[in-house]
Design a protein around this motif. Structure first.
Motif, PDB file in Angstrom:
ATOM      1  N   ASN A 160       0.957  -1.324   0.005  1.00 32.32           N
ATOM      2  CA  ASN A 160       0.018   0.049  -0.044  1.00 32.32           C
ATOM      3  C   ASN A 160       1.062   1.178  -0.051  1.00 32.32           C
ATOM      4  O   ASN A 160       1.437   1.449   0.934  1.00 32.32           O
ATOM      5  N   ALA A 161       0.880   1.871  -1.123  1.00 28.46           N
ATOM      6  CA  ALA A 161       1.977   2.970  -1.422  1.00 28.46           C
ATOM      7  C   ALA A 161       0.971   4.383  -1.468  1.00 28.46           C
ATOM      8  O   ALA A 161       1.522   5.083  -2.284  1.00 28.46           O
ATOM      9  N   ASN A 162      -0.142   4.539  -0.948  1.00 29.40           N
ATOM     10  CA  ASN A 162      -1.010   5.613  -1.063  1.00 29.40           C
ATOM     11  C   ASN A 162      -0.546   6.815  -0.336  1.00 29.40           C
ATOM     12  O   ASN A 162      -1.405   7.809   0.001  1.00 29.40           O
ATOM     13  N   PHE A 467       5.371   4.954   8.398  1.00 31.06           N
ATOM     14  CA  PHE A 467       6.804   5.403   8.724  1.00 31.06           C
ATOM     15  C   PHE A 467       6.655   7.086   8.751  1.00 31.06           C
ATOM     16  O   PHE A 467       6.735   7.699   7.602  1.00 31.06           O
ATOM     17  N   ASN A 468       6.568   7.409   9.995  1.00 36.90           N
ATOM     18  CA  ASN A 468       6.152   9.110  10.078  1.00 36.90           C
ATOM     19  C   ASN A 468       7.776   9.545  10.092  1.00 36.90           C
ATOM     20  O   ASN A 468       8.614   9.057  10.539  1.00 36.90           O
ATOM     21  N   GLY A 469       7.990  11.015  10.106  1.00 37.65           N
ATOM     22  CA  GLY A 469       9.060  11.721  10.110  1.00 37.65           C
ATOM     23  C   GLY A 469       9.703  11.522   8.664  1.00 37.65           C
ATOM     24  O   GLY A 469       9.217  11.091   7.710  1.00 37.65           O
ATOM     25  N   ASN A 470      11.028  11.514   9.008  1.00 41.76           N
ATOM     26  CA  ASN A 470      11.980  11.446   7.763  1.00 41.76           C
ATOM     27  C   ASN A 470      12.853   9.999   7.906  1.00 41.76           C
ATOM     28  O   ASN A 470      13.971  10.034   8.598  1.00 41.76           O
ATOM     29  N   THR A 497       2.526   4.198   3.724  1.00 39.08           N
ATOM     30  CA  THR A 497       1.635   5.488   3.959  1.00 39.08           C
ATOM     31  C   THR A 497       2.186   6.641   4.450  1.00 39.08           C
ATOM     32  O   THR A 497       1.876   7.822   4.140  1.00 39.08           O
ATOM     33  N   GLY A 498       3.464   6.345   5.109  1.00 42.79           N
ATOM     34  CA  GLY A 498       3.951   7.604   5.786  1.00 42.79           C
ATOM     35  C   GLY A 498       4.982   8.141   5.141  1.00 42.79           C
ATOM     36  O   GLY A 498       5.141   7.850   3.895  1.00 42.79           O
ATOM     37  N   ASN A 499       5.977   8.965   5.673  1.00 43.79           N
ATOM     38  CA  ASN A 499       6.853   9.559   4.966  1.00 43.79           C
ATOM     39  C   ASN A 499       8.290   8.539   4.536  1.00 43.79           C
ATOM     40  O   ASN A 499       9.145   8.332   5.465  1.00 43.79           O
ATOM     41  N   LEU A 500       8.444   7.644   3.743  1.00 44.74           N
ATOM     42  CA  LEU A 500       9.383   6.976   3.400  1.00 44.74           C
ATOM     43  C   LEU A 500      10.024   7.234   1.919  1.00 44.74           C
ATOM     44  O   LEU A 500       9.548   7.387   0.971  1.00 44.74           O
ATOM     45  N   THR A 501      11.193   7.290   2.231  1.00 46.54           N
ATOM     46  CA  THR A 501      12.272   7.741   0.945  1.00 46.54           C
ATOM     47  C   THR A 501      13.368   6.532   0.707  1.00 46.54           C
ATOM     48  O   THR A 501      14.198   6.356   1.845  1.00 46.54           O
ATOM     49  N   VAL A 502      13.145   5.901  -0.448  1.00 47.34           N
ATOM     50  CA  VAL A 502      14.148   4.687  -0.696  1.00 47.34           C
ATOM     51  C   VAL A 502      14.734   5.210  -1.798  1.00 47.34           C
ATOM     52  O   VAL A 502      14.338   5.228  -3.205  1.00 47.34           O
TER      53      VAL A 502
END
Length: 532
Positions: A160-162, A467-470, A497-502
């Motif tokens: 789920n990447a919404n 994953f909230n925050g950075n 659904t949180g803030n995740l950067t890969v």
């Protein structure tokens, strides 16, 4: 004989008897005294020998318990040094531990190198002292070679990447180092030697490109690279300045095939990177991998059995890149994203969107329902596919690391570490970590703050939280799902659904995984025990 002579003879015989009796008495006294002395000495010697033996046992007990105690200490206070002084400093804290007070021997540690040391155990018992010595070796755990991640996010459960996640990546070749000294390679040369600024991400038989020319690495000695030009001599003179880039071809043909058959067996540089059933591209033509023969570190060829999908190249020259089909996300189930153009831009590999939207706003992501992944998390193949190990082999190679008494973990720098899911926040939150992190069990984490991880995170349970925050992962994330380790819940959706950067970069990830090492393990050096 007259009477006088008879009396004289009788007197002499009487004196002889007295003398004999006296001599016999003296002999008996000597024997008795000697026996008493021997008995006393024997008893005294036995006591001394027993004391000495007990002292030796005390010294040996100090050595015998050391392996277990130090291996336990390595899980909470990993040794990460690189010099003899680093090891001596780490060893200095052993005697101050609470376990040391229970040892009936005094221990003295002397480092001999960055990972080799001697222990002197001095045992005492009622005035007797014995000293036993043993050499020990610290050996780090390294994962098997091979870059097996085929996506920035790989998940057996549906994804789920919404939310606000952003996943991008580079799958092919890239700059891995630079030259630290200028080099000139004349036209027609077949070999060359160059000095690289960093060789830690390179392997023997890798293929690299310098100044437009492809070379095979035939030797690595410190910062020196011994190169052979392929597929033939250098076509033009190369004048390479210090700082010139060295591009590594992660996978390349390791032999020239003058003719190509369908199917065919092709030798490649790093066969351990591949999985049976995946699609590759060679010389612009796609093929499916039917079989993999991987033997990193040996002279046996690394080979792929290729089944061409639609046409085939007329020939394959040595050094031709063999490209894997990597995507931003890959799942054994569905991949759900926002039905907007901007949201689709968040999931790219090599600059191309991996999710597309039709006129009816239906969204299709390239890596969804990947047949190579399946959906059964109880099948142990996923760990093998991600790390090249079974679960049992991974557990044995990388023991669990627990927090210290204050709930803190040691810094994670170029490390291979395995933790419990409930310790995830404590292990990485508000830190910059690097290496390979294996997380056992279901996780539901709110990683608030600024957290960066450079490398691979492998969740061996469900990842059901936001994953909230950075949270930035410069590398890759893999999620196996449950059940595992006694967890009986069904697989759930991998929720980002949180803030995740890969940010996936195949070259950098390979370099990190090659150099990440697990906790050092202590082992006795056989034949080094001695007394002093």
């Amino acid at each position: 004989m007259n009477r006088r002579q008879g009396a004289e003879q009788a007197r002499q015989e009487g004196m002889a008897l007295v003398v004999t009796l006296l001599f016999t008495g003296i002999v008996l006294m000597i024997v008795a005294s000697t026996s008493a002395t021997l008995v006393t000495g024997s008893r005294s010697g036995g006591v001394d020998e027993r004391r000495s033996y007990q002292a030796l046992l005390a010294a040996e007990s100090g050595l015998n318990t050391l392996t277990v105690r130090l291996n336990q200490r390595l899980t909470t206070m990993p040794y990460t040094g690189n010099t003899q002084a680093d090891l001596q400093a780490w060893l200095s804290g052993v005697n101050s531990s609470s376990e040391a007070t229970a040892i009936p021997a005094s221990l003295t540690f002397t480092s001999l190198s960055a990972n080799h040391f001697t222990v002197e155990a001095r045992g005492g018992m009622n005035g007797a002292t014995k000293v036993a010595l043993q050499d020990f070796q610290l050996t780090p755990a390294f994962l098997p070679p091979g870059l097996r991640a085929r996506a920035a996010l790989t998940s057996l459960p549906a994804i789920n990447a919404n939310g606000s996640a952003e996943i991008t990546g580079r799958s092919g070749s890239g700059v891995i180092t630079t030259l630290s000294a200028a080099a000139s390679i004349p036209v027609g040369a077949t070999t060359a030697s160059v000095t690289a600024a960093d060789t830690t991400g390179l392997l023997l038989k890798d293929y690299v490109v310098l100044g437009g020319q492809t070379f095979r690495i035939d030797g690595i000695s410190g910062s020196q690279l011994q190169l052979s030009s392929v597929p033939g001599p250098v076509g033009k003179a190369l004048s390479l300045a210090a700082g010139s880039t060295v591009t590594v071809l992660l996978n390349a043909a390791a032999q020239t095939a003058a003719s190509v058959t369908d199917p065919m067996t092709q030798r490649v540089s790093n066969a351990a990177d591949f999985t049976v059933g995946e699609k590759v591209t060679v010389g612009g033509y796609a093929a499916t991998v039917q079989a993999v023969t991987a033997s990193a570190g040996s002279t046996t060829p690394n080979e792929l059995r290729l089944d061409w999908l639609a046409g085939q190249p007329p020939a394959i020259t040595e050094g031709t890149p063999v490209l894997r089909d990597l995507t931003a996300m890959r799942s054994g189930g569905a991949i759900a994203v926002k039905s907007t153009t901007n949201a689709l831009d968040n999931f790219q590999m090599d600059g191309q969107n991996d999710c597309t939207q039709s006129a009816g706003k239906a969204v299709t992501c390239e890596g969804a329902a990947d047949p190579l992944l399946g959906s059964n998390s109880s099948d142990p193949f996923f760990t093998q596919q991600i790390l090249g190990l079974s679960d049992a082999e991974l557990d044995a190679l990388v023991p669990l690391t627990f927090p210290d008494a204050s709930g803190n973990f040691p810094p994670m720098v170029n490390a291979v570490r395995r933790i419990r899911a409930q310790d995830f926040d404590a292990a990485v939150k508000n830190t910059t970590s690097s290496g390979v992190l294996i997380v056992d069990g279901d996780i539901n984490s709110n990683v608030n703050g600024k957290t960066t991880f450079n490398g691979l995170i492998y969740f061996r349970g469900n990842q059901g939280g936001k994953f909230n925050g950075n949270l930035t992962v410069n590398g890759a994330v893999a999620v196996r799902g449950g059940p595992i380790e006694g967890i009986t819940t069904d697989d759930t959706i991998t929720d980002i659904t949180g803030n995740l950067t890969v940010n996936f970069d195949a070259v950098k990830l390979r370099q990190i995984m090659m150099n990440a090492r697990g906790n050092q393990r202590l082992a006795e050096i056989q034949g080094s025990w001695r007394q002093r």
